[in-house]
Structure formats: structure tokens, C-alpha cells
Scaffold this active site. Structure first.
Site, PDB file in Angstrom:
ATOM      1  N   GLU A 231       0.847  -1.193   0.000  1.00 32.93           N
ATOM      2  CA  GLU A 231       0.000   0.000   0.000  1.00 32.93           C
ATOM      3  C   GLU A 231       0.879   1.237   0.000  1.00 32.93           C
ATOM      4  OE1 GLU A 231      -3.266   0.275  -0.050  1.00 32.93           O
ATOM      5  OE2 GLU A 231      -4.097  -1.621   0.646  1.00 32.93           O
ATOM      6  N   CYS A 232       0.356   2.319  -0.555  1.00 33.09           N
ATOM      7  CA  CYS A 232       1.122   3.565  -0.521  1.00 33.09           C
ATOM      8  C   CYS A 232       0.935   4.303   0.803  1.00 33.09           C
ATOM      9  CB  CYS A 232       0.756   4.461  -1.691  1.00 33.09           C
ATOM     10  SG  CYS A 232      -1.000   4.610  -1.953  1.00 33.09           S
TER      11      CYS A 232
END
Ligand code: SF4
Length: 238
Positions: A231-232
Site C-alpha cells: 500500500e502507498c
């Protein structure tokens, strides 16, 4: 002192969320527009799920007035950036670009080069998480296009929930949809989408951190493929 295991905001949204657990995404969006009005905002990376939500918004009273933004990191694909114009032409929705305070050139000069290949968490923090925090400031609710079946972390996402990381309500109308639900909607409604999806990119992020995947690989396995990162930081709870 009375026990308050769950914050008030959380208890309220949990109750609303359970009402919408099996609702159609359009009904969830309609509720969010009525509930939050001009306070509602939406972030889109112009992935296929985001394009579906934009198509739905265009068909709901007040939907075209929702402030929609894209986190323009400076590292996105040209095909992704071009979708902004396509969406404007097709639906009359103007997607705003939200950028980091520091340009990619200034950031690379400061670090002695790009850091997406060495420290993607810091790169995402600077180019995505901080700008998202600024973009959400003052808004009581935001819309995201995440699906529960994308990652183990996203599997925990409520349809409507308190986003303690950013301090507002998060509405995820597609939480219960599958990838095939999304593509069926796209084909039936002729929703424009990123042509990279047809070239082996089921999930599209920044250019340096996205690779093609085969049909047998997980749809998000092409993101940060050399790292354990999934995930960012926009949708992870940590
Ligand atoms: S996805 Fe890659 S290039 Fe984009 S902000 Fe994150 S680390 Fe940087």
C-alpha cells in the site's frame, strides 16, 4: 468515567455502515452526497474502480459537484494523466490535481536522486500521504474506490467507517464488489478506463513502481514488485 471503547464517531458510522452493507454503490453515494453535501470529497488514481465511481457520480443529483482530486505525484503514466481530460469530456467532472509541496526535481536533488527504488515508503509519504492529508483537511468525509478483495488489509474496510488515520469518515461504495463486478459495470455502461489495464496492468500506480503482471498473478502484485510493500499508505491503517 463511562467506558468508551469505541469513539463516538466510530459508533455512529458503524451503525450507518451496517445499514448499507448490502446496498448498491449508487445508494451509498447518494446517501453520502445527502449527508455531507459540499463537504464530501473523493480521491482517484484513475484506476478502473475510480472511473466506475465517477460514472456513478455523474448520474446522481449533486454527484458532479463533489470535489474530486488526483494525487499527481509527478511519476504517473501519461495514460493515467490523459484520463483526466477523457473524464471531463465524458462526464463533465473536473478532477483537480493535488501535488506535493516539493517538485520531483527538487526532491530528487535533495536526496541525490529518485528514492522510489530505495525508500518507497518515504517517497509515498512525501508525494501521496502528505498531499492527501492536506487535500482532506476541512472535509468531513471522503470517498475511496477500494474493494475488500484487493488485499488482506482492505478486507477489514467497512462500507462507511471512521478513518482515524486522516480524521474523517471514509466511504467505500465498492467495498463489496469484486473485480468482475467492476468490469461488468464498465462494459455495460461503456465507462472510459486506463488503456494500460488492457496491456497487463490490472492495478496502476506510479510508473516506476508498477510492472505488468501475468493472468495468473495477483492483481496488485505488480505494485512495488521488488518490495514487501502493498500500500502507498492512503488506505492502510498504520
Ligand atoms: S508509488 Fe512509487 S513513485 Fe509513486 S509516490 Fe510511491 S514510491 Fe514514489
Amino acid at each position: 468515567m463511562a467506558p468508551t471503547a469505541v469513539p463516538m464517531e466510530d459508533r455512529e458510522v458503524q451503525s450507518v455502515s451496517s445499514r448499507f452493507e448490502t446496498a448498491a454503490p449508487e445508494a451509498i453515494l447518494r446517501w453520502a452526497i445527502e449527508e455531507y453535501g459540499s463537504g464530501l470529497t473523493m480521491a482517484t488514481a484513475f484506476g478502473v474502480e475510480g472511473c466506475v465511481l465517477l460514472a456513478m457520480l455523474a448520474g446522481i443529483p449533486g454527484g458532479r459537484d463533489v470535489r474530486v482530486f488526483n494525487l499527481e505525484t509527478g511519476y504517473q503514466f501519461a495514460e493515467t494523466l490523459a484520463l483526466r481530460e477523457t473524464i471531463r469530456e465524458r462526464y463533465g467532472i473536473e478532477v483537480e490535481f493535488v501535488r506535493a509541496r516539493e517538485s520531483t526535481a527538487d526532491m530528487e536533488a535533495r536526496f541525490g536522486g529518485p528514492i522510489h527504488g530505495t525508500d518507497p515508503d518515504e517517497c509515498c509519504r512525501i508525494r501521496k500521504v502528505q498531499p492527501l492529508r492536506s487535500a482532506l483537511a476541512g472535509h468531513p468525509a471522503w470517498i475511496s474506490a477500494i474493494r475488500r478483495d484487493q488485499t488482506a488489509d482492505r478486507a477489514q474496510s467497512p462500507v462507511i467507517g471512521w478513518d482515524s488515520k486522516f480524521g474523517l469518515v471514509k466511504v467505500s461504495p465498492l467495498a463489496n464488489w469484486s473485480r468482475s463486478d467492476v468490469w461488468a459495470y464498465v462494459h455495460i455502461n461503456e465507462v472510459p478506463y486506463n488503456p494500460l489495464h488492457d496491456r497487463g496492468f490490472p492495478s496502476i500506480g506510479c510508473m516506476p513502481c508498477t510492472r505488468r503482471v501475468s493472468d495468473t498473478e495477483d492483481e496488485r502484485s505488480g505494485r512495488w514488485a521488488s518490495f514487501a510493500k502493498l500500500e502507498c499508505g492512503l488506505h492502510s491503517r498504520a
